[in-house]
Design a protein around this motif. Structure first.
Motif, PDB file in Angstrom:
ATOM      1  N   ARG A   1     -10.271   3.527  14.464  1.00  0.00           N
ATOM      2  CA  ARG A   1     -10.220   4.645  15.419  1.00  0.00           C
ATOM      3  C   ARG A   1     -11.456   5.521  15.312  1.00  0.00           C
ATOM      4  NH1 ARG A   1      -3.987   5.957  16.659  1.00  0.00           N
ATOM      5  NH2 ARG A   1      -3.394   3.765  16.590  1.00  0.00           N
TER       6      ARG A   1
ATOM      7  N   ARG B   1       2.001   2.105  10.865  1.00  0.00           N
ATOM      8  CA  ARG B   1       1.217   3.320  11.104  1.00  0.00           C
ATOM      9  C   ARG B   1       0.077   3.086  12.089  1.00  0.00           C
ATOM     10  NH1 ARG B   1       0.218   8.262  10.606  1.00  0.00           N
ATOM     11  NH2 ARG B   1      -1.541   8.153   9.175  1.00  0.00           N
ATOM     12  N   LYS B   2      -0.391   1.866  12.116  1.00  0.00           N
ATOM     13  CA  LYS B   2      -1.516   1.527  12.980  1.00  0.00           C
ATOM     14  C   LYS B   2      -1.136   1.656  14.458  1.00  0.00           C
ATOM     15  CE  LYS B   2      -4.739  -2.433  13.122  1.00  0.00           C
ATOM     16  NZ  LYS B   2      -6.040  -1.842  12.834  1.00  0.00           N
ATOM     17  N   ALA B   3       0.170   1.678  14.731  1.00  0.00           N
ATOM     18  CA  ALA B   3       0.616   1.786  16.129  1.00  0.00           C
ATOM     19  C   ALA B   3       0.680   3.242  16.595  1.00  0.00           C
ATOM     20  CB  ALA B   3       1.997   1.142  16.271  1.00  0.00           C
ATOM     21  N   GLU B   4       0.277   4.156  15.741  1.00  0.00           N
ATOM     22  CA  GLU B   4       0.303   5.587  16.069  1.00  0.00           C
ATOM     23  C   GLU B   4      -0.272   5.852  17.468  1.00  0.00           C
ATOM     24  OE1 GLU B   4       1.460   8.205  14.251  1.00  0.00           O
ATOM     25  OE2 GLU B   4       0.850   9.565  15.873  1.00  0.00           O
TER      26      GLU B   4
ATOM     27  N   TRP C   1       0.872  -1.178   0.000  1.00  0.00           N
ATOM     28  CA  TRP C   1       0.000   0.000   0.000  1.00  0.00           C
ATOM     29  C   TRP C   1       0.906   1.225   0.000  1.00  0.00           C
ATOM     30  CZ3 TRP C   1       0.657  -3.010   4.433  1.00  0.00           C
ATOM     31  CH2 TRP C   1       1.308  -2.389   5.502  1.00  0.00           C
TER      32      TRP C   1
ATOM     33  N   LYS D   1       0.409   4.579  20.263  1.00  0.00           N
ATOM     34  CA  LYS D   1       0.252   3.445  21.188  1.00  0.00           C
ATOM     35  C   LYS D   1       1.528   3.199  21.998  1.00  0.00           C
ATOM     36  CE  LYS D   1      -3.599   1.783  18.954  1.00  0.00           C
ATOM     37  NZ  LYS D   1      -4.897   1.468  19.472  1.00  0.00           N
TER      38      LYS D   1
ATOM     39  N   VAL E   1       2.241  -8.769  10.660  1.00  0.00           N
ATOM     40  CA  VAL E   1       1.284  -8.266   9.679  1.00  0.00           C
ATOM     41  C   VAL E   1       0.445  -7.200  10.379  1.00  0.00           C
ATOM     42  CG1 VAL E   1      -0.476  -8.876   7.962  1.00  0.00           C
ATOM     43  CG2 VAL E   1       1.324 -10.501   8.509  1.00  0.00           C
TER      44      VAL E   1
ATOM     45  N   GLU F   1       5.281  -0.759   5.311  1.00  0.00           N
ATOM     46  CA  GLU F   1       6.130  -1.211   6.420  1.00  0.00           C
ATOM     47  C   GLU F   1       5.300  -1.745   7.594  1.00  0.00           C
ATOM     48  OE1 GLU F   1       9.030   1.668   7.525  1.00  0.00           O
ATOM     49  OE2 GLU F   1      10.202   0.228   8.697  1.00  0.00           O
ATOM     50  N   MET F   2       5.731  -2.864   8.087  1.00  0.00           N
ATOM     51  CA  MET F   2       5.032  -3.483   9.217  1.00  0.00           C
ATOM     52  C   MET F   2       5.714  -3.094  10.529  1.00  0.00           C
ATOM     53  SD  MET F   2       2.569  -5.203   7.863  1.00  0.00           S
ATOM     54  CE  MET F   2       2.080  -6.037   6.338  1.00  0.00           C
TER      55      MET F   2
ATOM     56  N   PRO G   1       0.405  -3.081  10.193  1.00  0.00           N
ATOM     57  CA  PRO G   1       1.003  -1.886   9.596  1.00  0.00           C
ATOM     58  C   PRO G   1       1.571  -0.974  10.678  1.00  0.00           C
ATOM     59  CG  PRO G   1      -1.116  -2.357   8.583  1.00  0.00           C
ATOM     60  CD  PRO G   1      -0.976  -3.304   9.741  1.00  0.00           C
TER      61      PRO G   1
END
Ligand SMILES: Cc1cc2nc3c(=O)[nH]c(=O)nc-3n(C[C@H](O)[C@H](O)[C@H](O)COP(=O)(O)OP(=O)(O)OC[C@H]3O[C@@H](n4cnc5c(N)ncnc54)[C@H](O)[C@@H]3O)c2cc1C
Ligand code: FES
Ligand code: FES
Lengths: 292, 927
Positions: A56, B65-68, A4, B70, B61, B21-22, B63
């Motif tokens: 979110r 960015r999903k850890a923003e 992505w 946290k 698996v 990036e994971m 992403p």
């Protein structure tokens, strides 16, 4: 050849819908990503320009009761479902299904919305919601609409809405009343792929005398999409459970299901056999099963 | 540019993740927190688990960015202010750490659970950790360790250690001790190959054939060469030395050249080295390949037919192996009953949690260093040197930690390929297999078809056994001949059979190669013989225990190959001990009767039993040798050096114990250095359950020489006879003086002598198959009982209990031994119920971990380990091997139990619940 290009974290549904709009078809909703990302990584799904992460958005995390309905946000994780007292009370079959999905780590991120939107004929969450007579609220840029779960699937991996344009916001289904109960069961194969050989969820309302006043049965995989076994339900309605009614019901079930042999997973003959076993167990009060 | 702000181990981090990036990549590559491991990259194994706002998630698996925003905690952040987390402490004390690769994931998953539920019981722990896989599979110990940690969190008291007791308070042999590498494996510091990074390092990928049988007619790498970031692309013509490898026969091409044959999908066609793994992967897609397809052979029986297309120049027969003893015709004529059965076993996969990785690093002096987690470093060195056209001294193999091997890391994986690229580019090159490549490339367990005929007298005494085996060794020989030889020699089980005739055909096919896998062929033949033996017992109306007792090998008996057993045969004791355990659990004498379960009419439970034996060491006339060095230092510490692989089994602890005992030094003074071809002498292959015995002996004798040297020196100095000098706990007692070992080093050096010894241990001589002599210098024995539960409606089978009695000669390292027994049993359960490496015409259906099921916490029964000690004379302190024997009887014990539970005989592995349910249905309908 990135999987992505952009990973976006909107805070509201409108924002998310706007992002999808800008993505012009190559943006896609993502929740836990446990289906979608593996599909992309393993080349079953093309790479996308943008992933729009809906986890979110506060509205999509809510589990609540309003009047005689339960609402479950599409972004609710399976572990949140399992831990939710309202759902434990009103949607045992869903709690059970969610508790069986993946391992603890997967359940911490995988969502019920993703399970349904992935639209597999034997998605455990889909099967449970189908028996609960759930509806899903779909939001597009111009409107919101409720679709009955039965109408939400067009075929394998084909939901009746467009995850590159629309969002599954939440589910709703009736609260459980006196005399009503739900149940979920599945049988897995110990080798090969970890997809249910057969799963089944039921919602039943029985009279004090034990007569089935009303029933809903959902089964997968018994065709291209999660199946509501309407004929079987009809054959059971108004009857007491005994060997006779059960074998009639199994007949009806065999008639309206389309069972297949899936290589390395199950033969049609075994699935046929399991149909009657699982249906029997919905009423036979068999004890707790071991899982894998 | 996207930014990511989050906290890692309480440190604020801000980075710019690249697209795609994971989280695991951010942690491992950018923050160098390599304690988080990658076992699959497909959400299947749990090795990559981290805490995210206190919850366990899979970082592979996920992403980045999903850890923003946290809070992320990794294994490196679990200890606080230098104090271990109770889980880390408990894992060390209880011996929950084996190879260690899965351990960060186990601990993080458990930490999330105990964070909310410190009192979690065994069932909860098993359910919550179900997808956190451990292939060393000490699941029962893992559960106990997690519970001990939970108790400590709850009470605030220190973590309670294991219930296991040391064999003796005086000796180190049999002492319950933590492994020397346990700490680094629980705090995330342990480095596996992929955790190493060198300046200027390139990343390699290999173009695989992806077709099972063909002639390569075209290969165009020009487009790949042009891709920016690609530094080198190599094909067969570029190989300076020999273009083949193999542990026994060099029949495996390093790269298939144009005009040459592709024999299985994993054959390598081209090698790419690039600035990044992503670029290298893209380059593979730019290589054009053309081939002429050939008919595909996947069945060893068809491969032997006259008109079968030849996969190798010399045909499809790798080896016809025979055993002849007595006269089977006469034997069957004497028999009152003759029974025959055909059994099949599938290809199975070692599925070690750590996928293969090699790093090749050229040195300024023109040497080549290879970092790899290998089971046979010296064989790697030879094979690398040969292909690179170097002298063996120019190659150095540096063994890194091995995240499990089980036989699957004996052959060359990426070692040579990485080295070729490094040689050409003069830069370090890392070649990491992803899980798919790991599944494609390394040799697995031979699928085997076995026809056995057994003849017995009416009292159950065996008189004749005739067996025919077809082993599918796949495209290349690997250890196929040896594996199938073991299947052949052990084919009549651990029993006395006067007349034996066995023919085994090890056949080439276009399947992935088959080679070593824990059990080494005996796993397959044990399933056949132990099943047929039960059928025979039933036919004769004899109890399954009695028939085994009657025929069991014992001192004075002769094996299949005519070897007279003169000592160390604990089989009968194993069977007796298992029997009394079942008796205790069942509470009556009808041990094998099916039992119903109250309130659950669909369930049947029953016990089953099986026995097995397995050689220690190479045997068969092969010289079996191990060299070890022991050196004493001025600070009183001792270093033990040998090239033997620590693959999780606890060899480092074993050698530490043996050295400390032989030298009379405290264990903590002993360091063990393994597997570096420059620094450690050749310990031979880590295979055939041989290292405790072989390396153990080499270390023991080397230590004794060092002690003798000390004694001689001290005797001269103090003018006393050497034997009056007593060595106790690192002190030499002479004439009332207590002299620290370190000071003796000074004394030795002053005399111009070294405080060091090298010992080359040669195992007792063995004889080749067919000569009737001692084929092996020692055997381990085992009996196991399994209690299963069969759901007669669905065909589902669960194992509730395993009782495992194992004759190991002598216990050296009780915690390590328990790990081997539990792990072996779990693999046996997998072999019976879950594991099948599924192929379709030479292509992989099991192309990822999600399609190869191995046992998890949820498949784990209660395991009772009983250790039987019949010491073997030449073993170190009497010890013999245990790595394989613990796994062999489990499968037939389970399938025999299934028979007693539901009356259906399992002839094909793994148990197919689909088939079983329908068979039970048929049976019920006819009854
Ligand atoms: C190890 C493992 C075990 C599993 N076990 C099971 C199992 O036992 N049973 C089972 O049924 N499944 C299982 N799954 C599959 C998967 O985890 C579940 O289906 C999960 O619920 C998917 O949710 P998700 O949030 O991860 O979906 P995602 O992967 O994020 O999304 C799936 C699809 O739905 C779309 N989507 C997601 N959310 C929305 C939304 N709100 N609106 C519109 N579109 C949306 C996405 O665009 C995508 O097409 C397993 C997966 C793994 C990796
Ligand atoms: S590496 Fe993430 S689950 Fe295996
Ligand atoms: S210790 Fe778990 S995989 Fe080796």
């Amino acid at each position: 050849m990135n999987y992505w290009d952009q990973y976006l974290l909107p805070n509201s549904i409108d924002e998310a819908l706007g992002m999808l709009h800008e993505g012009k078809g190559s943006a896609k909703v993502i929740a836990g990503g446990t289906d979608l990302l593996l599909d992309i990584l393993q080349s079953r799904h093309p790479a996308v320009d943008a992933l729009i992460d809906i986890t979110r958005i506060p509205e999509m995390q809510v589990v609540e009761r309003a009047y005689d309905r339960i609402y479950v946000g599409g972004g609710t994780t399976h572990n949140d479902i399992v831990a939710n007292p309202l759902l434990q009370q009103n949607a045992h079959c869903l709690v059970e299904a969610s508790s069986l999905i993946g391992g603890n780590q997967v359940r911490n991120v995988a969502t019920i919305g993703g399970n349904v939107a992935h639209a597999l004929p034997a998605g455990d969450g889909s099967i449970a919601l189908l028996a609960l007579d759930a509806e899903a609220e779909i939001a597009s840029r111009t409107s919101r609409r409720w679709i009955a779960l039965e109408d939400l699937f067009l075929g394998p991996r084909k939901p009746a809405f467009e995850p590159s344009k629309e969002i599954l916001v939440r589910f709703r289904f009736p609260v459980l009343k006196a005399g009503e109960s739900t149940m979920f069961q599945r049988v897995m194969r110990p080798q090969g792929v970890a997809i249910a050989i057969l799963n089944m969820a039921t919602w039943t309302r029985k009279s004090v005398e034990g007569i089935i006043e009303d029933i809903r049965i959902a089964i997968g995989p018994a065709g291209p999409k999660p199946l509501r076994a309407r004929k079987t339900e009809q054959s059971l309605r108004g009857k007491a459970v005994n060997e006779g009614t059960l074998s009639e019901a199994v007949e009806a079930l065999l008639e309206e299901t389309r069972l297949r042999t899936s290589p390395h997973r199950a033969t049609r003959a075994y699935r046929k056999h399991l149909l009657s076993v699982l249906l029997g167990r919905q009423f036979g009060n068999i004890g707790p099963q071991r899982g894998r | 540019m996207e930014t990511l702000k989050f906290n890692v181990n309480q440190r604020p981090i801000e980075i710019h993740p690249v697209p795609g990036e994971m989280l695991s990549a951010v942690l491992r590559d950018r923050l160098k927190l390599t304690g988080t491991k990658i076992g699959c990259d497909e959400l299947e194994c749990g090795s990559c688990t981290v805490l995210l706002d206190g919850e366990a998630v899979l970082s592979c698996v996920y992403p980045a960015r999903k850890a923003e925003g946290k809070q992320v905690v990794t294994i490196e952040g679990l200890a606080s202010n230098g104090t271990l987390h109770p889980l880390q402490d408990a894992f060390i004390q209880h011996g929950a750490v084996q190879c260690g690769f899965c351990i960060p994931g186990q601990i993080m998953t458990a930490a999330a659970l105990l964070g909310v539920q410190p009192t979690a019981d065994g069932d909860t722990i098993r359910a919550m950790l179900k997808d956190t896989l451990c292939r060393c599979a000490g699941y029962p110990t893992l559960v106990r360790a997690i519970q001990a940690a939970g108790e400590s969190i709850q009470s605030g008291a220190p973590v309670k250690g294991p219930a296991l007791r040391s064999a003796s308070s005086k000796s180190n042999i049999g002492r319950v001790v933590a492994r020397p590498d346990a700490l680094e494996k629980v705090n995330g510091e342990a480095l596996f190959t992929d955790d190493y990074v060198f300046p200027g390092m390139l990343h390699a990928r290999v173009l695989r054939a992806n077709t099972p049988h063909a002639v390569l007619v075209g290969l165009d790498v020009s487009k790949a060469m042009e891709l920016p970031g690609v530094i080198e692309v190599l094909i067969a013509d570029d190989i300076p030395g020999q273009n083949s490898h193999g542990i026994v026969i060099h029949d495996w091409p390093v790269l298939v050249g144009i005009g040459e044959k592709i024999r299985y999908i994993g054959d390598a066609l081209a090698l790419v080295a690039a600035e990044s793994r992503v670029i290298a992967t893209q380059a593979l897609e730019l290589i054009k390949v053309e081939f002429d397809r050939l008919p595909v052979i996947t069945d060893p029986v068809l491969a032997r037919e006259n008109d079968a297309i030849a996969i190798h120049e010399n045909g499809n027969l790798l080896k016809h192996i025979t055993v002849r003893k007595g006269d089977v015709t006469k034997g069957f004529a004497e028999a009152d009953v003759v029974l025959e059965g055909v059994f099949t076993t599938p290809m199975t996969e070692q599925a070690f949690m750590e996928p293969e990785c090699s790093i090749a690093k050229p040195t300024p002096e023109g040497r080549m260093e290879i970092y790899v987690g290998s089971q046979i470093p010296y064989a790697d060195r030879d094979q690398i040197a040969r292909t690179l056209g170097l002298k063996i001294e120019q190659v150095r193999v540096i063994g890194t930690l091995v995240g499990g091997g089980f036989g699957g890391k004996e052959d060359i994986a990426g070692q040579i390929h990485a080295a070729l690229l490094a040689q050409r580019t003069n830069r370090p090159v890392k070649l990491l297999f992803d899980r798919n490549e790991s599944l494609v490339v390394h040799p697995k367990r031979h699928p085997t078809q076995i026809r056995v005929r057994l003849g017995a007298k009416s009292d159950g005494l065996l008189v004749a056994a005739e067996t025919e085996l077809y082993g599918d060794t796949g495209a290349y020989a690997s250890l196929g001949e040896k594996v199938m030889t073991r299947a052949t020699t052990h084919s009549s089980g651990p029993y006395i059979v006067p007349h034996v005739s066995v023919d085994c055909y090890a056949m080439y096919t276009n399947n992935p190669p088959a080679g070593a896998f824990r059990g080494f062929g005996v796993t397959q033949s044990a399933f056949a013989i132990e099943s047929l033996l039960d059928m025979l017992a039933e036919n004769l109306g004899i109890d399954p225990i009695e028939i085994r007792m009657k025929n069991a090998l014992r001192v004075g008996a002769e094996t299949n190959t005519g070897q007279l057993l003169t000592e160390s045969v604990g089989l009968i004791e194993c069977i007796q001990k298992v029997k009394s355990q079942i008796q205790e659990k069942v509470g009556h004498d009808d041990l094998f009767a099916a039992r119903r379960v109250d309130g659950l009419p669909n369930l049947r439970r029953a016990w089953g039993i099986a026995a097995a034996y397995k050689n220690t060491g190479l045997g068969g006339g092969a010289p079996d040798k191990s060299i070890a060095e022991v050196e004493l230092y001025a600070d009183g510490s001792v270093e033990v050096r040998t090239s033997a692989a620590e693959i999780g089994q606890g060899l480092n602890a074993v050698l530490q114990i043996i050295a400390s005992e032989a030298l009379s030094v405290p264990m903590e003074n002993v360091r063990v250095l393994l597997s570096d071809t420059d620094l450690t002498p050749d310990g031979g292959p880590t295979t055939a359950s041989r290292q405790t015995y072989m390396a153990g002996n080499a270390v023991m004798y080397a230590a004794k020489i060092v002690q003798q040297a000390m004694a001689t020196s001290l005797a001269e100095k103090y003018d006393v006879p050497p034997k009056e000098i007593k060595f106790v706990e690192g002190l030499a007692h002479v004439n009332g003086h207590a002299i620290a070992y370190g000071d003796v080093v000074g004394l030795l050096r002053a005399e111009g002598r070294q405080a060091k010894a090298t010992y080359e241990y040669l195992a007792p001589e063995t004889q080749p198959l067919g000569t009737g002599g001692d084929m092996h210098f020692a055997y381990s024995f085992a009996a196991q009982a399994a209690e299963v539960e069969v759901d007669i409606e669905t065909g589902q089978v669960y194992v509730l209990n395993i009782i495992a009695a194992t004759d190991v000669g002598r216990v050296i390292n009780p915690l390590g031994l328990l790990g081997q027994v539990e792990g072996g049993v779990m693999m046996g359960i997998g072999n019976a119920l879950t594991e099948e490496f599924i192929l379709e015409e030479g292509l992989l259906f099991s192309d990822r971990l999600a399609r190869y099921r191995m046992p998890s916490f949820l498949d784990t029964p209660a395991i009772t380990s009983i250790i039987v000690e019949h010491p073997t004379h030449d073993g170190p302190f009497g010890a013999k091997g245990v790595g394989e024997i613990s796994s062999i009887p489990t499968t037939p014990a389970i399938t025999n139990a299934i028979y007693y539970a539901c009356g259906i005989r399992i002839r094909h592995l793994p148990v197919d619940q689909d088939w079983l349910a329908l068979e039970i249905l048929k049976k019920l309908e006819t009854e």
